[in-house]
Design a protein around this motif. Sequence first.
Motif, mmCIF file in Angstrom:
data_model
loop_
_atom_site.group_PDB
_atom_site.id
_atom_site.type_symbol
_atom_site.label_atom_id
_atom_site.label_comp_id
_atom_site.label_asym_id
_atom_site.label_seq_id
_atom_site.Cartn_x
_atom_site.Cartn_y
_atom_site.Cartn_z
ATOM 1 N N ASN A 2 -36.032 5.538 -10.050
ATOM 2 C CA ASN A 2 -36.722 4.773 -11.087
ATOM 3 C C ASN A 2 -37.064 3.363 -10.631
ATOM 4 O O ASN A 2 -38.176 2.892 -10.846
ATOM 5 C CB ASN A 2 -35.831 4.670 -12.333
ATOM 6 C CG ASN A 2 -35.931 5.903 -13.182
ATOM 7 O OD1 ASN A 2 -36.997 6.487 -13.293
ATOM 8 N ND2 ASN A 2 -34.827 6.323 -13.754
ATOM 9 N N THR A 5 -26.185 12.026 -10.230
ATOM 10 C CA THR A 5 -27.569 12.190 -10.693
ATOM 11 C C THR A 5 -28.090 10.870 -11.232
ATOM 12 O O THR A 5 -29.213 10.463 -10.946
ATOM 13 C CB THR A 5 -27.628 13.245 -11.815
ATOM 14 O OG1 THR A 5 -26.792 14.314 -11.457
ATOM 15 C CG2 THR A 5 -29.027 13.748 -12.057
ATOM 16 N N THR A 32 -28.915 8.564 -8.306
ATOM 17 C CA THR A 32 -30.149 8.881 -7.577
ATOM 18 C C THR A 32 -31.364 8.645 -8.484
ATOM 19 O O THR A 32 -32.376 8.138 -8.031
ATOM 20 C CB THR A 32 -30.154 10.328 -7.055
ATOM 21 O OG1 THR A 32 -29.666 11.167 -8.086
ATOM 22 C CG2 THR A 32 -29.286 10.492 -5.836
ATOM 23 N N ASP A 33 -31.211 8.986 -9.795
ATOM 24 C CA ASP A 33 -32.310 8.727 -10.739
ATOM 25 C C ASP A 33 -32.609 7.241 -10.797
ATOM 26 O O ASP A 33 -33.757 6.827 -10.840
ATOM 27 C CB ASP A 33 -31.920 9.175 -12.154
ATOM 28 C CG ASP A 33 -32.126 10.659 -12.313
ATOM 29 O OD1 ASP A 33 -32.486 11.289 -11.312
ATOM 30 O OD2 ASP A 33 -31.919 11.174 -13.426
ATOM 31 N N TYR A 36 -35.934 4.430 -19.737
ATOM 32 C CA TYR A 36 -36.663 5.349 -20.615
ATOM 33 C C TYR A 36 -37.754 4.585 -21.356
ATOM 34 O O TYR A 36 -37.509 3.537 -21.947
ATOM 35 C CB TYR A 36 -35.710 6.003 -21.626
ATOM 36 C CG TYR A 36 -36.452 6.951 -22.533
ATOM 37 C CD1 TYR A 36 -36.782 8.231 -22.103
ATOM 38 C CD2 TYR A 36 -36.885 6.529 -23.790
ATOM 39 C CE1 TYR A 36 -37.512 9.078 -22.909
ATOM 40 C CE2 TYR A 36 -37.617 7.376 -24.598
ATOM 41 C CZ TYR A 36 -37.920 8.644 -24.152
ATOM 42 O OH TYR A 36 -38.650 9.476 -24.952
#
Length: 355
Positions: A142, A134, A137-138, A307
């Motif tokens: 991003n 995850t 892929t994130d 983030y």
Amino acid sequence: MKRPTLKDVLRSVSSFLLFFLTVGFIVSCCMMLFVRILADTMDLTITPDNVGTAAKVTFWNVVLITFLFKFADYIRRKIMVERPTKIITEATEKIMSGDFSVRIKPMESSGMEGFNQIAMAINQMAKELSSVETLRTDFIANVSHEMKTPLAVMQNYGTLLQAPDLSDEKRMEYAKGVTDGSRRMADMMTNILKLNRLENQQIYPQVSEFDLGEQLCECLLQYENIWEKANIEIETDIAEDVKVKADAELLGHVWNNLFSNAFKFTPAGGTVTVSLTATDHHAIVKVTDTGCGMTPEVGAHIFEKFYQGDTSHSVQGNGLGLALVKRVIDIMQGEIGVESAVGKGSTFTVRIGRG
Ligand code: ADP
């Protein structure tokens, strides 16, 4: 798992038969020897007929008992060894083919503690692999997303620049837009590469002894233009002669990121305070600002890659700065924490060993 062929079955049946007959023969011989010694000792007379019948009965009894035991063992192996092995093999094959959703159910029956331990370890491994997947892929999503924004801006300015009869002022403005966009992309790429190298431990800290207070002041002075323009007051409380043995360049990234965030999130007229204290073994740096602060929910995620809690400043960053900071501090086996209140400001505290 491979299915047994007829040849395999015949081979195991014949080896079982050989096993039963050998055990029967050996035990019968032992029995006869025993009876003979017993007869000699007790002065009994044994006829060949008696011996023959006793030997046959013993032989077939032993064959039957061995067979029963072997059969019970076969059932036990099927239930307690082959079934769990099949379950584990199927699960690991699924993981190998990329299906990380697989989970093995623990078995309730007693004697399966070993299997349950392996099942738990495999479940944990699948969970870790799926979160790594995850993250990967994130990360790609991003990076692609972050690259699209400056690219769109640059395309836009590029199109504007093509217009005929542009005034010098407009041409400069559009050209600056293109340069800013490309600088932003270059910054992001530099940060991604640095983070990648740090995460793969390809950066080996170059340890040297230096004065931490001096380094902090040098880094801070690079922001003089910014704090003067924004009318931000600077306060410093830096202990003298605090020597540390660390990688100066890596630590420089930490201060630069903390200072640039402090100035970015502090409005005009605010204050940024930098303090350095030290014990025999540790140096503690605090960077405090009177900026917008953050909620505990935002604070819980700020060290994650990409983030961004405050999207109003997102044009000036890409959410990688604090992830990089955290990685450097982890490599140095230090600690970093933040205390913050919305509308009041934030304090980042870094604690590192003096080496
Ligand atoms: P960015 O490039 O967005 O600044 P960072 O990793 O440096 O990325 O920071 C992540 C987020 O942490 C920011 O988007 C912001 O929400 C929050 N943050 C960091 N420093 C401060 C600060 N001094 N005051 C308030 N929020 C901050």
